[in-house]
Scaffold this motif. Structure first.
Motif, PDB file in Angstrom:
ATOM      1  N   ASN A 184      27.981  40.407  47.107  1.00 30.70           N
ATOM      2  CA  ASN A 184      28.426  41.600  47.224  1.00 30.70           C
ATOM      3  C   ASN A 184      28.547  43.056  46.874  1.00 30.70           C
ATOM      4  OD1 ASN A 184      31.411  39.938  47.645  1.00 30.70           O
ATOM      5  ND2 ASN A 184      30.225  38.800  46.770  1.00 30.70           N
ATOM      6  N   ASP A 185      29.645  44.002  47.450  1.00 29.94           N
ATOM      7  CA  ASP A 185      29.065  45.513  47.160  1.00 29.94           C
ATOM      8  C   ASP A 185      29.738  45.793  46.244  1.00 29.94           C
ATOM      9  OD1 ASP A 185      29.878  47.930  47.237  1.00 29.94           O
ATOM     10  OD2 ASP A 185      29.830  47.928  49.142  1.00 29.94           O
ATOM     11  N   PRO A 186      27.982  46.241  45.255  1.00 27.78           N
ATOM     12  CA  PRO A 186      28.165  46.523  43.558  1.00 27.78           C
ATOM     13  C   PRO A 186      29.123  47.783  44.048  1.00 27.78           C
ATOM     14  CG  PRO A 186      25.806  47.840  44.492  1.00 27.78           C
ATOM     15  CD  PRO A 186      27.161  46.493  45.489  1.00 27.78           C
ATOM     16  N   ALA A 187      29.628  47.998  44.137  1.00 32.46           N
ATOM     17  CA  ALA A 187      30.652  49.348  44.005  1.00 32.46           C
ATOM     18  C   ALA A 187      32.139  48.380  44.073  1.00 32.46           C
ATOM     19  CB  ALA A 187      30.519  50.670  44.786  1.00 32.46           C
ATOM     20  N   ILE A 188      32.273  48.162  45.010  1.00 33.75           N
ATOM     21  CA  ILE A 188      33.166  47.012  44.505  1.00 33.75           C
ATOM     22  C   ILE A 188      34.073  46.213  44.050  1.00 33.75           C
ATOM     23  CG2 ILE A 188      34.177  45.432  46.415  1.00 33.75           C
ATOM     24  CD1 ILE A 188      33.827  47.147  49.130  1.00 33.75           C
ATOM     25  N   LEU A 189      32.477  45.738  43.483  1.00 34.41           N
ATOM     26  CA  LEU A 189      32.772  45.399  41.848  1.00 34.41           C
ATOM     27  C   LEU A 189      33.091  45.653  41.220  1.00 34.41           C
ATOM     28  CD1 LEU A 189      29.731  42.539  42.111  1.00 34.41           C
ATOM     29  CD2 LEU A 189      31.613  41.925  43.103  1.00 34.41           C
ATOM     30  N   ARG A 190      32.452  46.843  40.816  1.00 34.90           N
ATOM     31  CA  ARG A 190      32.697  47.821  40.075  1.00 34.90           C
ATOM     32  C   ARG A 190      33.840  48.131  39.865  1.00 34.90           C
ATOM     33  NH1 ARG A 190      32.996  50.539  35.663  1.00 34.90           N
ATOM     34  NH2 ARG A 190      31.590  51.503  34.375  1.00 34.90           N
ATOM     35  N   TRP A 191      34.131  48.916  41.027  1.00 35.13           N
ATOM     36  CA  TRP A 191      36.278  48.755  41.329  1.00 35.13           C
ATOM     37  C   TRP A 191      36.813  48.321  40.592  1.00 35.13           C
ATOM     38  CZ3 TRP A 191      40.985  49.440  42.888  1.00 35.13           C
ATOM     39  CH2 TRP A 191      41.753  50.258  42.876  1.00 35.13           C
ATOM     40  N   GLU A 192      36.737  46.995  40.993  1.00 36.64           N
ATOM     41  CA  GLU A 192      37.846  45.088  40.543  1.00 36.64           C
ATOM     42  C   GLU A 192      37.678  44.844  39.568  1.00 36.64           C
ATOM     43  OE1 GLU A 192      40.348  44.831  42.846  1.00 36.64           O
ATOM     44  OE2 GLU A 192      39.296  45.866  45.033  1.00 36.64           O
ATOM     45  N   ALA A 193      36.288  45.208  39.242  1.00 34.95           N
ATOM     46  CA  ALA A 193      36.245  44.637  37.946  1.00 34.95           C
ATOM     47  C   ALA A 193      36.857  45.346  36.384  1.00 34.95           C
ATOM     48  CB  ALA A 193      34.604  44.306  36.660  1.00 34.95           C
ATOM     49  N   ALA A 194      36.677  46.903  36.810  1.00 35.73           N
ATOM     50  CA  ALA A 194      37.575  47.881  36.118  1.00 35.73           C
ATOM     51  C   ALA A 194      39.538  47.941  36.227  1.00 35.73           C
ATOM     52  CB  ALA A 194      37.110  48.840  36.318  1.00 35.73           C
ATOM     53  N   ALA A 195      39.257  47.651  37.774  1.00 37.15           N
ATOM     54  CA  ALA A 195      40.914  46.980  37.590  1.00 37.15           C
ATOM     55  C   ALA A 195      41.560  45.871  37.340  1.00 37.15           C
ATOM     56  CB  ALA A 195      41.635  46.844  39.558  1.00 37.15           C
ATOM     57  N   TYR A 196      40.761  44.253  37.313  1.00 35.97           N
ATOM     58  CA  TYR A 196      41.356  43.571  36.706  1.00 35.97           C
ATOM     59  C   TYR A 196      41.305  43.649  35.090  1.00 35.97           C
ATOM     60  CZ  TYR A 196      42.075  38.497  36.480  1.00 35.97           C
ATOM     61  OH  TYR A 196      42.505  37.642  36.211  1.00 35.97           O
ATOM     62  N   TYR A 197      40.173  44.389  34.362  1.00 35.43           N
ATOM     63  CA  TYR A 197      40.994  44.615  32.956  1.00 35.43           C
ATOM     64  C   TYR A 197      41.826  46.068  32.456  1.00 35.43           C
ATOM     65  CZ  TYR A 197      39.440  44.851  27.985  1.00 35.43           C
ATOM     66  OH  TYR A 197      39.693  45.447  27.329  1.00 35.43           O
ATOM     67  N   ALA A 198      41.897  46.751  33.081  1.00 34.59           N
ATOM     68  CA  ALA A 198      42.830  47.866  33.737  1.00 34.59           C
ATOM     69  C   ALA A 198      44.079  46.655  33.516  1.00 34.59           C
ATOM     70  CB  ALA A 198      42.821  48.730  33.792  1.00 34.59           C
ATOM     71  N   ASN A 199      44.691  46.481  34.556  1.00 37.77           N
ATOM     72  CA  ASN A 199      45.371  45.916  34.723  1.00 37.77           C
ATOM     73  C   ASN A 199      45.975  44.378  33.933  1.00 37.77           C
ATOM     74  OD1 ASN A 199      46.982  47.883  36.767  1.00 37.77           O
ATOM     75  ND2 ASN A 199      45.080  47.512  36.800  1.00 37.77           N
ATOM     76  N   ILE A 200      45.223  43.547  33.590  1.00 37.65           N
ATOM     77  CA  ILE A 200      45.621  42.463  32.701  1.00 37.65           C
ATOM     78  C   ILE A 200      44.963  42.294  31.409  1.00 37.65           C
ATOM     79  CG2 ILE A 200      44.839  40.056  32.548  1.00 37.65           C
ATOM     80  CD1 ILE A 200      46.404  40.498  35.338  1.00 37.65           C
ATOM     81  N   LEU A 201      43.446  43.093  31.133  1.00 41.68           N
ATOM     82  CA  LEU A 201      43.562  42.500  29.794  1.00 41.68           C
ATOM     83  C   LEU A 201      43.158  43.739  28.598  1.00 41.68           C
ATOM     84  CD1 LEU A 201      40.351  40.349  30.870  1.00 41.68           C
ATOM     85  CD2 LEU A 201      42.049  39.565  29.634  1.00 41.68           C
ATOM     86  N   MET A 202      43.557  44.838  29.015  1.00 43.19           N
ATOM     87  CA  MET A 202      43.466  45.899  28.598  1.00 43.19           C
ATOM     88  C   MET A 202      44.129  46.631  27.094  1.00 43.19           C
ATOM     89  SD  MET A 202      43.006  49.582  29.839  1.00 43.19           S
ATOM     90  CE  MET A 202      44.946  50.019  30.537  1.00 43.19           C
ATOM     91  N   PRO A 203      45.306  45.861  27.006  1.00 39.70           N
ATOM     92  CA  PRO A 203      46.648  45.383  25.663  1.00 39.70           C
ATOM     93  C   PRO A 203      45.913  45.027  24.870  1.00 39.70           C
ATOM     94  CG  PRO A 203      47.890  45.090  27.482  1.00 39.70           C
ATOM     95  CD  PRO A 203      46.214  45.184  27.849  1.00 39.70           C
ATOM     96  N   TYR A 204      44.419  43.933  25.639  1.00 35.79           N
ATOM     97  CA  TYR A 204      43.909  42.983  24.164  1.00 35.79           C
ATOM     98  C   TYR A 204      42.408  43.377  23.784  1.00 35.79           C
ATOM     99  CZ  TYR A 204      48.111  40.865  26.088  1.00 35.79           C
ATOM    100  OH  TYR A 204      49.393  40.858  26.559  1.00 35.79           O
ATOM    101  N   SER A 205      42.563  44.543  23.904  1.00 40.33           N
ATOM    102  CA  SER A 205      40.516  44.757  23.870  1.00 40.33           C
ATOM    103  C   SER A 205      40.505  44.173  22.908  1.00 40.33           C
ATOM    104  CB  SER A 205      40.425  46.356  23.838  1.00 40.33           C
ATOM    105  OG  SER A 205      40.812  46.742  25.309  1.00 40.33           O
ATOM    106  N   ARG A 206      40.823  44.268  21.570  1.00 39.92           N
ATOM    107  CA  ARG A 206      40.354  44.529  20.158  1.00 39.92           C
ATOM    108  C   ARG A 206      39.995  42.489  19.855  1.00 39.92           C
ATOM    109  NH1 ARG A 206      43.123  42.070  15.745  1.00 39.92           N
ATOM    110  NH2 ARG A 206      44.768  41.934  16.643  1.00 39.92           N
ATOM    111  N   LEU A 207      40.724  41.685  21.038  1.00 40.40           N
ATOM    112  CA  LEU A 207      40.349  40.224  20.685  1.00 40.40           C
ATOM    113  C   LEU A 207      38.674  40.378  21.991  1.00 40.40           C
ATOM    114  CD1 LEU A 207      44.041  39.026  21.116  1.00 40.40           C
ATOM    115  CD2 LEU A 207      42.436  39.222  19.052  1.00 40.40           C
ATOM    116  N   VAL A 208      38.907  41.063  22.983  1.00 38.19           N
ATOM    117  CA  VAL A 208      37.736  40.741  24.224  1.00 38.19           C
ATOM    118  C   VAL A 208      37.050  41.329  23.401  1.00 38.19           C
ATOM    119  CG1 VAL A 208      37.110  41.393  25.838  1.00 38.19           C
ATOM    120  CG2 VAL A 208      39.419  41.300  25.743  1.00 38.19           C
TER     121      VAL A 208
END
Ligand code: FEO
Length: 404
Positions: A184-208
Motif C-alpha cells: 500500500n501507499d506509505p503516505a496513505i498508511l501514515r495518515w490513516e494510522a494517525a487518523a485512527y490513533y487520534a480518533n480512537i485511541l488518543m484518550p488512552y495513550s497511557r494505556l497504549v
C-alpha cells in the motif's frame, strides 16, 4: 469444491485472512472514514480450526465464503472474540448458529459485553491474561488490552508464528485488497494510522504506552489488526514506533488552525494568522470547516504543539461546526500544549471566550488575549493577525524549549 467468489488470503503458514472490505464506509461513530475500511477476521488451520474475530454483520456471507474456500465452516471448533464492538462481533451470533463451534472465548469483560449485545444463551468462556490454549501443533495466548479500544478488548498471540492479533490497535480505516502494509501507499498508511490513533485511541495513550512495553518482550514478527493492512517485516517496527511517539504525546513545532466563517472575515483573519505562524517557523495545517470535519481536526492535532481556533460570533457564541469540533476534541484530549482563539463579530463578541474555556477543558494552555475584529478586517486588522500568529509561534517555541 465449487470456485468461490471470495477467497481466503494467506497471512502466514496455517493462517488466513477471511475478512471483508467495506469500500463504502464514510462514518465510523462520528469519525469520517474517507477511504472506507476492512473488517479483518482470521482463520487458523490446526487440529482445532480457529476463527479470530468476525466481521460486521452485513458482511457475514463474505466471511463464510472466504472460510469455505479453505475449510468447511462447520470444521471451525474455536472462536476467539478479541473485541465485542459490532464491527467485529456482528457476525458472531450468525456464525455460532451456522457452524456450532465447540468453544467461544473472550476476556471476562468480553463475556459480559457479548451477553449484553446478543442476549443469548450461548456459553462464552472467559480467558484470563496469560492463558495458553492448545490448538494442536499451534497455540494461542491472551493478553488484556483494556481501552484499546473498549474495556473488554484483548490481544491474542500465536507464538509459533510470532503473530499478534491486535484487534483495533495498530489498525486503520482503509479499504484495500492489498493485505500487507508494504503493498500500500506509505503516505496513505501514515495518515490513516494517525487518523485512527487520534480518533480512537488518543484518550488512552497511557494505556497504549503500557501495552507497547508488554509487546516489546514478545518478539512479534507479524501484527494482524482488525482493520486495514497486516504489518510484517520492518512494518512491525514502523507501526510500533508511530504508536510509541503518539502515545508519549510528543509534539512537533506545528500548529493546527481550525476555523469557520460567516461572510469571509474570520477566514481572512485565519489566512493572515497562518502567515504569522508560518513566518514564525511553525509547520501549519489549516482546517477550514467548510472542507474538513471534527475527525480531520483531531488527526491534525495528533502531533501539533498548538491549536488555534477561529469562529465568528453567532447568537452570542461559536458557530455550530466549531462547537462540534470543540466538543469532540474535549473528549479526545489531544497532546496540544498551547492554544489561542480569534474571530470576527458584528455588534457583540462572544465566541472566543467559549473557545478559550473549551481549550482549557482539553488541558491546553491558552496564551495571550483572543484576537477579535469587528465586521470586515482592514489592513490594520490583518497586520494584527500576522503579529498574533508570529507571537504565538514564539510562545510555542518557548514552550517546547522549556520542555527539552
Ligand atoms: Fe473496530 Fe472498536 O471496533
Amino acid at each position: 469444491m465449487a470456485a468461490a467468489a471470495y477467497e481466503a488470503v494467506p497471512v502466514a503458514e496455517d493462517v488466513y485472512w477471511v475478512g471483508a472490505v467495506d469500500w463504502e464506509l464514510r462514518n465510523f461513530h462520528g469519525y469520517s472514514t474517507h477511504r472506507g475500511s476492512t473488517y479483518n477476521a482470521y482463520l487458523i488451520l490446526d487440529e482445532k480450526v480457529t476463527l479470530v474475530d468476525t466481521v460486521k454483520r452485513p458482511f457475514f456471507p463474505v466471511m463464510m465464503e472466504r472460510i469455505a474456500s479453505v475449510v468447511d465452516p462447520g470444521a471451525v471448533r474455536y472462536v476467539i472474540s478479541n473485541h465485542a464492538e459490532m464491527d467485529h462481533s456482528g457476525s458472531l451470533s450468525d456464525f455460532v448458529s451456522s457452524a456450532r463451534p465447540e468453544r467461544i472465548l473472550a476476556s471476562a469483560r468480553g463475556v459480559e459485553a457479548l451477553r449484553d449485545h446478543f442476549h443469548w444463551s450461548v456459553e462464552v468462556e472467559a480467558v484470563a491474561e496469560g492463558t495458553r490454549l492448545s490448538l494442536g501443533r499451534l497455540s494461542l495466548s491472551f493478553f488484556e488490552a483494556s481501552m484499546l479500544h473498549w474495556p473488554e478488548s484483548m490481544f491474542t498471540y500465536l507464538p509459533e508464528r510470532r503473530l499478534l492479533f491486535s484487534q483495533d490497535a495498530f489498525g486503520m480505516h482503509l479499504a484495500t485488497r492489498n493485505l500487507f502494509w508494504d503493498e500500500n501507499d506509505p503516505a496513505i498508511l501514515r495518515w490513516e494510522a494517525a487518523a485512527y490513533y487520534a480518533n480512537i485511541l488518543m484518550p488512552y495513550s497511557r494505556l497504549v504506552t503500557r501495552k507497547l512495553e508488554q509487546i516489546k518482550g514478545l518478539g512479534v514478527e507479524l501484527i494482524a489488526p482488525d482493520h486495514g493492512p497486516v504489518w510484517r517485516d520492518e512494518g512491525v517496527g514502523r507501526i510500533l514506533e508511530w504508536y510509541r511517539r503518539w502515545s508519549s504525546r510528543q509534539v512537533r513545532e506545528a500548529a493546527t488552525v481550525v476555523y469557520d466563517t460567516m461572510w469571509g472575515s474570520t477566514a481572512r483573519m485565519a489566512d493572515a494568522i497562518v502567515d504569522g505562524l508560518s513566518g514564525g517557523g511553525l509547520e501549519v495545517e489549516v482546517c477550514p470547516l467548510a472542507g474538513s470535519d471534527r475527525s480531520d481536526v483531531a488527526t491534525a492535532c495528533v502531533e501539533a504543539a498548538a491549536l488555534v481556533v477561529g469562529s465568528p460570533t453567532l447568537n452570542g457564541g461559536v458557530f455550530p461546526r466549531i462547537a462540534d469540533v470543540l466538543s469532540y476534541l474535549e473528549g479526545l484530549k489531544p497532546p496540544v500544549r498551547v492554544g489561542a482563539a480569534f474571530g470576527s463579530y458584528g455588534w457583540a463578541e462572544g465566541a472566543t471566550g467559549q473557545i478559550g474555556a473549551s481549550l482549557e477543558r482539553m488541558g491546553v494552555r491558552v496564551v495571550g488575549s483572543p484576537l477579535t475584529l469587528r465586521y470586515v478586517p482592514g489592513p490594520e486588522g490583518l497586520a494584527q493577525c500576522v503579529q498574533f500568529g508570529r507571537k504565538l509561534a514564539g510562545e510555542v517555541k518557548k514552550e517546547l524549549d522549556e520542555g527539552r
